[in-house]
Design a protein around this motif. Structure first.
Motif, PDB file in Angstrom:
ATOM      1  N   THR A 475       8.579 -14.384   6.363  1.00  0.00           N
ATOM      2  CA  THR A 475       9.473 -13.479   5.634  1.00  0.00           C
ATOM      3  C   THR A 475       9.553 -13.897   4.175  1.00  0.00           C
ATOM      4  N   ASN A 476       9.755 -12.928   3.314  1.00  0.00           N
ATOM      5  CA  ASN A 476      10.039 -13.244   1.911  1.00  0.00           C
ATOM      6  C   ASN A 476      10.670 -12.039   1.224  1.00  0.00           C
ATOM      7  N   GLU A 477      11.392 -12.304   0.154  1.00  0.00           N
ATOM      8  CA  GLU A 477      12.016 -11.240  -0.629  1.00  0.00           C
ATOM      9  C   GLU A 477      11.066 -10.857  -1.746  1.00  0.00           C
ATOM     10  N   THR A 478      10.867  -9.577  -1.925  1.00  0.00           N
ATOM     11  CA  THR A 478       9.856  -9.123  -2.872  1.00  0.00           C
ATOM     12  C   THR A 478      10.255  -7.765  -3.444  1.00  0.00           C
ATOM     13  N   THR A 479       9.281  -7.093  -4.073  1.00  0.00           N
ATOM     14  CA  THR A 479       9.540  -5.814  -4.738  1.00  0.00           C
ATOM     15  C   THR A 479       8.415  -4.837  -4.439  1.00  0.00           C
ATOM     16  N   LEU A 480       8.779  -3.574  -4.242  1.00  0.00           N
ATOM     17  CA  LEU A 480       7.776  -2.525  -4.074  1.00  0.00           C
ATOM     18  C   LEU A 480       7.160  -2.210  -5.434  1.00  0.00           C
ATOM     19  N   VAL A 481       5.833  -2.309  -5.536  1.00  0.00           N
ATOM     20  CA  VAL A 481       5.150  -2.066  -6.805  1.00  0.00           C
ATOM     21  C   VAL A 481       4.632  -0.638  -6.886  1.00  0.00           C
ATOM     22  N   ARG A 482       3.999  -0.168  -5.821  1.00  0.00           N
ATOM     23  CA  ARG A 482       3.452   1.191  -5.832  1.00  0.00           C
ATOM     24  C   ARG A 482       3.313   1.690  -4.397  1.00  0.00           C
ATOM     25  N   TYR A 483       3.152   3.005  -4.251  1.00  0.00           N
ATOM     26  CA  TYR A 483       2.908   3.588  -2.933  1.00  0.00           C
ATOM     27  C   TYR A 483       2.093   4.860  -3.101  1.00  0.00           C
ATOM     28  N   ARG A 484       1.495   5.292  -1.993  1.00  0.00           N
ATOM     29  CA  ARG A 484       0.831   6.585  -1.988  1.00  0.00           C
ATOM     30  C   ARG A 484       0.947   7.215  -0.604  1.00  0.00           C
ATOM     31  N   LYS A 485       0.825   8.519  -0.597  1.00  0.00           N
ATOM     32  CA  LYS A 485       0.963   9.297   0.640  1.00  0.00           C
ATOM     33  C   LYS A 485      -0.413   9.589   1.219  1.00  0.00           C
ATOM     34  N   ILE A 486      -0.539   9.429   2.546  1.00  0.00           N
ATOM     35  CA  ILE A 486      -1.766   9.716   3.274  1.00  0.00           C
ATOM     36  C   ILE A 486      -1.445  10.749   4.347  1.00  0.00           C
ATOM     37  N   ASP A 487      -2.221  11.818   4.398  1.00  0.00           N
ATOM     38  CA  ASP A 487      -2.013  12.851   5.414  1.00  0.00           C
ATOM     39  C   ASP A 487      -3.311  13.006   6.200  1.00  0.00           C
ATOM     40  N   SER A 488      -3.286  12.657   7.485  1.00  0.00           N
ATOM     41  CA  SER A 488      -4.490  12.745   8.305  1.00  0.00           C
ATOM     42  C   SER A 488      -4.212  13.575   9.539  1.00  0.00           C
ATOM     43  N   LYS A 489      -5.257  14.211  10.061  1.00  0.00           N
ATOM     44  CA  LYS A 489      -5.140  14.992  11.286  1.00  0.00           C
ATOM     45  C   LYS A 489      -4.793  14.079  12.460  1.00  0.00           C
ATOM     46  N   LYS A 490      -5.285  12.850  12.410  1.00  0.00           N
ATOM     47  CA  LYS A 490      -5.097  11.930  13.525  1.00  0.00           C
ATOM     48  C   LYS A 490      -3.673  11.391  13.592  1.00  0.00           C
ATOM     49  N   ASP A 491      -3.163  10.884  12.473  1.00  0.00           N
ATOM     50  CA  ASP A 491      -1.878  10.179  12.481  1.00  0.00           C
ATOM     51  C   ASP A 491      -0.739  10.954  11.837  1.00  0.00           C
ATOM     52  N   GLY A 492      -1.047  12.086  11.189  1.00  0.00           N
ATOM     53  CA  GLY A 492      -0.007  12.791  10.457  1.00  0.00           C
ATOM     54  C   GLY A 492       0.258  12.126   9.122  1.00  0.00           C
ATOM     55  N   ILE A 493       1.483  12.238   8.642  1.00  0.00           N
ATOM     56  CA  ILE A 493       1.819  11.691   7.323  1.00  0.00           C
ATOM     57  C   ILE A 493       2.188  10.220   7.447  1.00  0.00           C
ATOM     58  N   ARG A 494       1.539   9.422   6.625  1.00  0.00           N
ATOM     59  CA  ARG A 494       1.824   7.995   6.532  1.00  0.00           C
ATOM     60  C   ARG A 494       1.927   7.630   5.047  1.00  0.00           C
ATOM     61  N   LEU A 544       9.204   6.888   3.806  1.00  0.00           N
ATOM     62  CA  LEU A 544       9.538   6.127   2.608  1.00  0.00           C
ATOM     63  C   LEU A 544      11.010   5.719   2.640  1.00  0.00           C
ATOM     64  N   PRO A 545      11.339   4.569   2.075  1.00  0.00           N
ATOM     65  CA  PRO A 545      12.759   4.207   1.960  1.00  0.00           C
ATOM     66  C   PRO A 545      13.436   5.072   0.899  1.00  0.00           C
ATOM     67  N   GLU A 546      14.738   5.209   1.018  1.00  0.00           N
ATOM     68  CA  GLU A 546      15.477   6.004   0.027  1.00  0.00           C
ATOM     69  C   GLU A 546      15.631   5.240  -1.279  1.00  0.00           C
ATOM     70  N   GLN A 547      15.841   3.924  -1.187  1.00  0.00           N
ATOM     71  CA  GLN A 547      16.031   3.105  -2.382  1.00  0.00           C
ATOM     72  C   GLN A 547      14.740   2.359  -2.715  1.00  0.00           C
ATOM     73  N   LEU A 548      13.819   3.041  -3.399  1.00  0.00           N
ATOM     74  CA  LEU A 548      12.498   2.471  -3.665  1.00  0.00           C
ATOM     75  C   LEU A 548      12.561   1.235  -4.563  1.00  0.00           C
ATOM     76  N   THR A 549      13.536   1.220  -5.472  1.00  0.00           N
ATOM     77  CA  THR A 549      13.559   0.145  -6.483  1.00  0.00           C
ATOM     78  C   THR A 549      14.379  -1.065  -6.068  1.00  0.00           C
ATOM     79  N   SER A 550      15.011  -1.014  -4.894  1.00  0.00           N
ATOM     80  CA  SER A 550      15.816  -2.170  -4.472  1.00  0.00           C
ATOM     81  C   SER A 550      14.898  -3.304  -4.026  1.00  0.00           C
ATOM     82  N   ARG A 551      15.444  -4.492  -3.937  1.00  0.00           N
ATOM     83  CA  ARG A 551      14.671  -5.624  -3.450  1.00  0.00           C
ATOM     84  C   ARG A 551      14.331  -5.414  -1.974  1.00  0.00           C
ATOM     85  N   VAL A 552      13.202  -5.978  -1.562  1.00  0.00           N
ATOM     86  CA  VAL A 552      12.698  -5.739  -0.213  1.00  0.00           C
ATOM     87  C   VAL A 552      12.634  -7.063   0.537  1.00  0.00           C
TER      88      VAL A 552
END
Length: 875
Positions: A475-494, A544-552
Motif C-alpha cells: 500500500t502507499n499514498e499517491t496521486t492520480l496523474v492521468r486517465y483514459r476511457k476504453i470502450d470494448s465490445k468484450k468488457d464494456g466501458i473501462r 471513475l472516482p468522483e474526487q479525481l484530484t484527492s490523494r489516493v
C-alpha cells in the motif's frame, strides 16, 4: 558488397556519430498490447517517443528484426509475388530523442549512402511532405531546402499524406517524413522514363530504401494534431533493399540475404529458380521458392524469440506464415514431406553472427517447424478427402463458396488449393460465396474485438516516472496523474488510471497483474487488473472516482499477492530442478503465474517420466524446506548479472540495468513478485505434464493452500471409494479383484458376440442373389460398425465375386459398410469408397475408405432401406 559488411558499416558509421548501438529487440512483443510483433525499427522505443521513459542515450542506432503480416502494415499476400515485399525484414535505423533534427538526419543519410557506401548519386531521388492545409501542416520547406544542397530540384518529389506523413497508429506521435528512393533500372530504361515518375508507383526497380521521419506532432483520438514537447528523429532503412542496390541486382531475392536459402530449397526439392524469361509455369515455381525463402526467416526467428505456432494471437500468425510456405511447396514444388525445417541450419549459418539466438535455438526451431509441417501435411490429406466429398455432393459444375469456406475455416484447407483442384477437374468455385462467408466471419471477429481508446486526460502535472513501489509495500499514498476511457465490445466501458507511484504489479513475465483497491477520500474503487503499456502502469477500473484530484490510497489484495508470489517463486525453483534432473538444455519457454496455479513451458525433447517428475517435486520441496531467503539485486548491470550466473531468457528484452532474484543456487533475471523465503511456498505439487509442441513440454503445478485443498479432496475421494467398496481392509486388493472380475466378464461377452456374428455370417452366406455374375448381399443387421466389418469379411471370405452392403443402426446413428471382392475391384473397377459416398446421402452422411472396403455414417436411419435398394440396383 556483402550484406554482412553493409550491416557493419551502418552501425560503425552511426557509432562514429555518437550513437549508442543497441541489440535488436525480440521480434515478438510482450509489453505492448497494441502490437503483436515489432513491425518497425521504432517499436521498441515507443515509450521514449511518448515521453513515458528516459532513453539510455539521446542518440541510438541498431538493426531491428521486423515482421509485417497483420494490422495496418500487412504485406503477406504480396510476399513472393513481387521481389521486394517480405514478412520478416531487417530495418537499419538511427534515432534522436530530443537531440538532432532534420539537418543532421539528412546530412548523415546522404553521407552514409554516397560517401561510405559509394552509391551512385545519380540513381537517388528524395521526397518531402507537400503539406496538408486541412490539418494546418505546412509544406516541409526546411527539408526541401536541406535536400537542395545535395540533389537537383527535379529529383525532389513532393509527397502527400499517404506517402510522406508517418504515423505510429491511429493515435500517437507522428510527423512529416522524407524518403530516399533508388532507381535500379538499366541506362536504357532510365532514358525512356524519368525515375521521378516511378517513385512510389510500386515499380520493382525504383524503390524506397530509407525513410527519415521527423516526429513533431501527437495524433489525438479525435484526429487532431498537437505539438510534441520535443522533436525527434526516427529513421528506417530496408536492409534487404539496400543490399539489392549495393549488389547491383534487380531483386531482393538475388542478394546474398536470400540466395543461400534459395539454393537450399533447390537442393531439397529438385526445383530450379530461373530468373531469365520464365514462362507461366516456371514463374509459379519461382514464386513458391521466394515464399519459402522469405517465410522460413519469419517463422524461425519468431520461434527463437519464444513464440510457438498456435491457434490464437501471434501464434496463429506464425502458423499461418509457415502453412503458406508449406502449401506453396506442396502445390508447386511437389514437396510432400517436411522440408522447411531443413532450411534452419542454412539460416543459422548465414545470420548467426549478428543474431546469435538463431544458433542457440537452432535444434528447437528445427523440431517445432518439422512437427508443424507434419501436422499440416496431415491436414492437407484430410482436406483432400473432404473436398472429394464436397465435389461428390455438388450438383452442376460450381462448388458452393460456403462449403469451400468451411474447409478453409474449420479444417485449415487453403482456398487457393481448393480452387486449383477444382480447375483440374473442370469445376468452378463460387468465389463470391466464399468471399461473402469470409467477410461475415471477419465482421464478427472485428466487432467482437472492437476497442475505442480515448485520449489521456491529465489530472495532475506530476513527473510521470510511474515508479513501482510494490516490492516493499502492498500500500502507499499517491496521486492520480492521468486517465483514459476504453470502450470494448468484450468488457464494456473501462478506465485506465496512471498513478504517480503504485504498489500494483502489472501483468508481465507470465505473472498476472495485481488486483486490489484505490481509495479516493471515502470512495473505494476496485482495481480489476493491472497492465503495462509503453512503460506506463495502468490500473483497470470499471468507474471513475468522483474526487479525481484527492490523494489516493493504493492497496494491493494481500491474499492475491501471497498466492501469486508463492507460485512465481516456485517457477524459479522448478526451472532449477528441471535443469538439474533433465539437463542444462532445459530453458524456460513461457509461463503463467496465477493465484491458483502455475504453468511452466520448457525445452525438452521427450516426455518427462513419472520417476523424473517425482524427482523434480522432491527437489523443489527440498528447497522449500531449506527456507532459502530471497536475495534481490534491483539495479545490477545486465552483463554483471549474466557473468554471475543469472539466467537470461531468449525472447525477453533486457535493459542495461536488471533485477536479479536468487534462492540458493537458483539465480534468474526477473521483475516479478516473490516470497521473502522459500518456506512461504509451503509445498509444491505437480498436477500435469504434457506436450506443447515439438521439443516443448508443459508442467502445471500448485503450491500452498491449493496443495492443502488438493490433499483434502484426495482424502475425501478415497473415503468415498472405500465406502462404495464396503470399506475393505486392503483397498488396492479390492480394486484389483474388481478389475479381474470385469475382465473375465468382458472376455466372456466377446466370446458370445464372436459366436453370434459367426452364426450370422454363416446364415447370410446363403442369402445373396446372383446378379450379372456378382453375388450381391445387402442387409440391415443388429450390430455396430466394427462388428459389421467382421461379418462382411467373413461372408466375403467364401465368395470371390461378392458385393456386400451391411447397414447398422446404433442408438439412432445409421452406418453403412461396403465390401467388394478384390477380384471385382480388379476386373470391373468397382470401388467401395465411391459407392459408400453416394449411398451415404440417403442417411444424410458421408464417408470413404479403400476400393475393397469403405464405411459411412449418418444421422437419418429412415434412409437405410433406400440405401439398400440403391445398392442392389447397381448390379
Amino acid at each position: 558488397m556483402k550484406s554482412e559488411l553493409i550491416r557493419k558499416k551502418f552501425l560503425n558509421f552511426f557509432q562514429s556519430k555518437q550513437h549508442l548501438i543497441v541489440p535488436s529487440a525480440p521480434i515478438v512483443l510482450k509489453d505492448d498490447p497494441t502490437l503483436m510483433f515489432n513491425n518497425s525499427g521504432m517499436a521498441q522505443f515507443k515509450e521514449f517517443f511518448l515521453g513515458n521513459g528516459t532513453p539510455p542515450s539521446k542518440r541510438i542506432a541498431d538493426t531491428q528484426k521486423c515482421l509485417r503480416v497483420s494490422g495496418k502494415h500487412n504485406d503477406l499476400e504480396e510476399v513472393g509475388i513481387d521481389t521486394y515485399h517480405h514478412t520478416m525484414f531487417e530495418m537499419l535505423g538511427n534515432w534522436s530523442f530530443g537531440d538532432y533534427f532534420k539537418k543532421d538526419a539528412i546530412d548523415w543519410a546522404w553521407e552514409f549512402l554516397t560517401e561510405e557506401l559509394k552509391l551512385d548519386k545519380s540513381l537517388l531521388y528524395v521526397s518531402v511532405f507537400e503539406g496538408n492545409a486541412a490539418e494546418n501542416v505546412p509544406f516541409d520547406q526546411e527539408a526541401f531546402d536541406l535536400w537542395k544542397r545535395y540533389v537537383a530540384e527535379d529529383r525532389i518529389i513532393l509527397g502527400n499524406k499517404k506517402d510522406n506523413f508517418w504515423e505510429m497508429g491511429d493515435q500517437g506521435p507522428c510527423g512529416p517524413c522524407s524518403e530516399i528512393h533508388v532507381d535500379l533500372r538499366s541506362a536504357e530504361e532510365r532514358a525512356q522514363t524519368p525515375g521521378r515518375e516511378l517513385v512510389n508507383a510500386d515499380h520493382p526497380h525504383v524503390v524506397e530504401i530509407w525513410n527519415l521521419v521527423f516526429m513533431e506532432f501527437n495524433r489525438k483520438a479525435d484526429g487532431s494534431l498537437e505539438k510534441l514537447p520535443e522533436k525527434h528523429v526516427d529513421t528506417g532503412m530496408g536492409f534487404e533493399r539496400l543490399s539489392m542496390a549495393m549488389q547491383g541486382v534487380k531483386s531482393n531475392y538475388d542478394t546474398d540475404v536470400f540466395t543461400p536459402l534459395i539454393q537450399k530449397v533447390e537442393t531439397i526439392t529438385g526445383a530450379s529458380y530461373t530468373k531469365n524469361n520464365p514462362n507461366v509455369e516456371q514463374e509459379k515455381i519461382n514464386i513458391a521458392i521466394r515464399v519459402i525463402a522469405d517465410h522460413v526467416r519469419a517463422v524461425a526467428f519468431a520461434i527463437a524469440d519464444g513464440q510457438l505456432p498456435s491457434n490464437t494471437g501471434a501464434g496463429y500468425v506464425i502458423r499461418r506464415i509457415l502453412r503458406r510456405a508449406v502449401r506453396y511447396g506442396f502445390t508447386f514444388l511437389d514437396a510432400k514431406k517436411p522440408f522447411v525445417c531443413e532450411l534452419v541450419a542454412t539460416l543459422a549459418a548465414q545470420m548467426g553472427e549478428s543474431f546469435p539466438e538463431i544458433v542457440a535455438q537452432q535444434q528447437l526451431v528445427t523440431n517445432v517447424i518439422r512437427e508443424e509441417e507434419q501436422a499440416f501435411l496431415r491436414t492437407l490429406d484430410q482436406g483432400l478427402q473432404l473436398l472429394d466429398q464436397v465435389i461428390a455432393q455438388t450438383k452442376g459444375d460450381t462448388v458452393s463458396g460456403q462449403k469451400a469456406f468451411e474447409l478453409y475455416d474449420t479444417f485449415g484447407f487453403p482456398i487457393d488449393l481448393t480452387a486449383l483442384i477444382l480447375r483440374e477437374r473442370n469445376l468452378k468455385l463460387d468465389e463470391a460465396g466464399f468471399e461473402a462467408a469470409m467477410l461475415e466471419q471477419k465482421t464478427r471477429s472485428r466487432a467482437a474485438g472492437e476497442v475505442t481508446t480515448a485520449d489521456w486526460v491529465q489530472v495532475n502535472d506530476r513527473e510521470l516516472d510511474n515508479p513501482f513501489v510494490g516490492y516493499d509495500s502492498l500500500t502507499n499514498e499517491t496521486t492520480l496523474v492521468r486517465y483514459r476511457k476504453i470502450d470494448s465490445k468484450k468488457d464494456g466501458i473501462r478506465y485506465q488510471l496512471v498513478l504517480e507511484s503504485t504498489p500494483f504489479y502489472p501483468e508481465g513475465g507470465g505473472q498476472l497483474g495485481d488486483r486490489g483497491t484505490l481509495t479516493f477520500g471515502n470512495e473505494v474503487i476496485e482495481v480489476l487488473d493491472t497492465k503495462k503499456e509503453n512503460n506506463l502502469i495502468m490500473h483497470i477500473v470499471a468507474k471513475l472516482p468522483e474526487q479525481l484530484t484527492s490523494r489516493v490510497q493504493a492497496t494491493v489484495d494481500a491474499v492475491w499477492r501471497k498466492h501469486i508470489s508463492a507460485n512465481h517463486s516456485a517457477t524459479h525453483l522448478l526451472h532449477q530442478a528441471l535443469r538439474h534432473i533433465l539437463g542444462t538444455h532445459v530453458e524456460q519457454k513461457g509461463s503463467l503465474v496465477a493465484p491458483g496455479y502455475l504453468r511452466f513451458d520448457f525445452s525438452h525433447f521427450s516426455k518427462v517420466t513419472a520417476e523424473e517428475l517425482q524427482q523434480v517435486e522432491s527437489f523443489v520441496n527440498a528447497r522449500i524446506n531449506e527456507n532459502l531467503p530471497l536475495v534481490e539485486r534491483r539495479a545490477i548491470a545486465f552483463a554483471d548479472a549474466v557473468a554471475e550466473g543469472a539466467m537470461a531468457l531468449f525472447g525477453e528484452k533486457y535493459g542495461d540495468k536488471v533485477r536479479a532474484i536468487k534462492f540458493g543456487d537458483s539465480v534468474e533475471l526477473c521483475g516479478g513478485i516473490h516470497v521473502p523465503s522459500t518456506a512461504a511456498i509451503w509445498h509444491f505439487k505437480i498436477s500435469s505434464e504434457s506436450a506443447v509442441a515439438a521439443g516443448i513440454r508443459r508442467i502445471e503445478a500448485i503450491t500452498g493452500e491449493a496443495v492443502a485443498n488438493y490433499f483434502a479432496e484426495q482424502e475425501t475421494e478415497l473415503k468415498e471409494i472405500k465406502a462404495i467398496l464396503k470399506n475393505p481392509q486392503d483397498i488396492q486388493k479390492s480394486i484389483k479383484q474388481l478389475q479381474d472380475d470385469l475382465q473375465k466378464a468382458q472376455d466372456q461377452l466377446e466370446k458370445l458376440n464372436k459366436a453370434k456374428f459367426e452364426a450370422l455370417a454363416t446364415q447370410l452366406r446363403t442369402q445373396g442373389s446372383l446378379q450379372n455374375g456378382i453375388e450381391v448381399f445387402a442387409f440391415e443387421i443388429d450390430a455396430d460398425a466394427n462388428q459389421a466389418k467382421d461379418v462382411a469379411f467373413a461372408i466375403g471370405a467364401n465368395h470371390n465375386h461378392a458385393a456386400i452392403l451391411l447397414a447398422t443402426n446404433t442408438d439412432g446413428k445409421p452406418g453403412l459398410s461396403i465390401y467388394i471382392s478384390k477380384e471385382l475391384v480388379a476386373e470391373k473397377q468397382l470401388n467401395a469408397s465411391t459407392m459408400v459416398r453416394e449411398l451415404g446421402k440417403f442417411i444424410q452422411g458421408g464417408g470413404g475408405g479403400q476400393p475393397f472396403f469403405a464405411t459411412a455414417g449418418g444421422k437419418n436411419p429412415q434412409g437405410i432401406q433406400q440405401a439398400i435398394d440403391a445398392f442392389k440396383a447397381q448390379f
